[in-house]
Design a protein around this motif. Structure first.
Motif, PDB file in Angstrom:
ATOM      1  N   ARG A  29       1.102  -1.097  -0.195  1.00 37.10           N
ATOM      2  CA  ARG A  29      -0.302  -0.057   0.031  1.00 37.10           C
ATOM      3  C   ARG A  29       0.582   1.231  -0.102  1.00 37.10           C
ATOM      4  N   LEU A  33       0.904   2.803  -6.879  1.00 34.35           N
ATOM      5  CA  LEU A  33      -0.023   1.930  -6.655  1.00 34.35           C
ATOM      6  C   LEU A  33      -1.254   1.716  -8.493  1.00 34.35           C
ATOM      7  N   THR A  34      -0.120   2.395  -8.708  1.00 33.01           N
ATOM      8  CA  THR A  34      -0.788   2.606 -10.009  1.00 33.01           C
ATOM      9  C   THR A  34      -1.117   1.799 -11.094  1.00 33.01           C
ATOM     10  N   GLN A  36      -1.819  -1.790 -10.109  1.00 27.67           N
ATOM     11  CA  GLN A  36      -3.211  -2.417  -9.606  1.00 27.67           C
ATOM     12  C   GLN A  36      -3.970  -1.583  -9.803  1.00 27.67           C
ATOM     13  N   ASP A  37      -5.107  -3.042  -9.845  1.00 26.63           N
ATOM     14  CA  ASP A  37      -6.144  -1.745 -10.941  1.00 26.63           C
ATOM     15  C   ASP A  37      -6.840  -1.641  -9.413  1.00 26.63           C
ATOM     16  N   SER A  38      -8.370  -1.220  -9.569  1.00 31.37           N
ATOM     17  CA  SER A  38      -8.972  -0.051  -8.136  1.00 31.37           C
ATOM     18  C   SER A  38      -9.531  -0.701  -7.678  1.00 31.37           C
ATOM     19  N   ASP A  39     -10.097  -2.452  -8.094  1.00 33.75           N
ATOM     20  CA  ASP A  39     -10.602  -3.586  -7.169  1.00 33.75           C
ATOM     21  C   ASP A  39      -9.298  -3.651  -6.187  1.00 33.75           C
ATOM     22  N   THR A  40      -8.006  -4.369  -6.210  1.00 28.14           N
ATOM     23  CA  THR A  40      -7.239  -4.125  -5.955  1.00 28.14           C
ATOM     24  C   THR A  40      -6.735  -3.103  -3.970  1.00 28.14           C
ATOM     25  N   ARG A  41      -6.859  -2.260  -5.106  1.00 27.14           N
ATOM     26  CA  ARG A  41      -6.718  -0.759  -3.624  1.00 27.14           C
ATOM     27  C   ARG A  41      -7.626  -0.721  -3.336  1.00 27.14           C
ATOM     28  N   THR A  42      -8.824  -0.917  -3.624  1.00 31.72           N
ATOM     29  CA  THR A  42     -10.057  -0.863  -2.104  1.00 31.72           C
ATOM     30  C   THR A  42     -10.043  -2.013  -1.794  1.00 31.72           C
ATOM     31  N   LYS A  43      -9.929  -3.304  -2.192  1.00 31.23           N
ATOM     32  CA  LYS A  43      -9.970  -4.580  -0.560  1.00 31.23           C
ATOM     33  C   LYS A  43      -8.706  -3.468   0.250  1.00 31.23           C
ATOM     34  N   HIS A  45      -7.662  -0.898   1.251  1.00 27.16           N
ATOM     35  CA  HIS A  45      -8.145  -0.454   2.465  1.00 27.16           C
ATOM     36  C   HIS A  45      -8.180  -0.783   3.319  1.00 27.16           C
TER      37      HIS A  45
END
Length: 63
Positions: A29, A33-34, A36-43, A45
């Protein structure tokens, strides 16, 4: 006999919840982070719970 010191790196990374389980943050984290896809980044959190096998060692480091 001197007191046992807690491991300061572990104190900063882990918290013990009321029910006794140990809470931890998610890896990957800090930067870049660019890729990584947005789903991975959201998970990533949400905080995770440490495996039961490792709980005893982590609690010993914290206390």
């Amino acid at each position: 006999m001197p007191k046992m010191k807690s491991v300061k790196g572990a104190v900063k990374r882990f918290k013990v919840k009321k029910n006794g389980t140990v809470k931890r943050g998610t890896a990957f984290r800090s930067h870049i982070l660019t890729k990584q896809d947005s789903d991975t980044r959201t998970k990533q959190h949400k905080s995770k719970i440490v495996a039961k096998v490792d709980e005893k060692n982590i609690k010993a480091m914290i206390n």
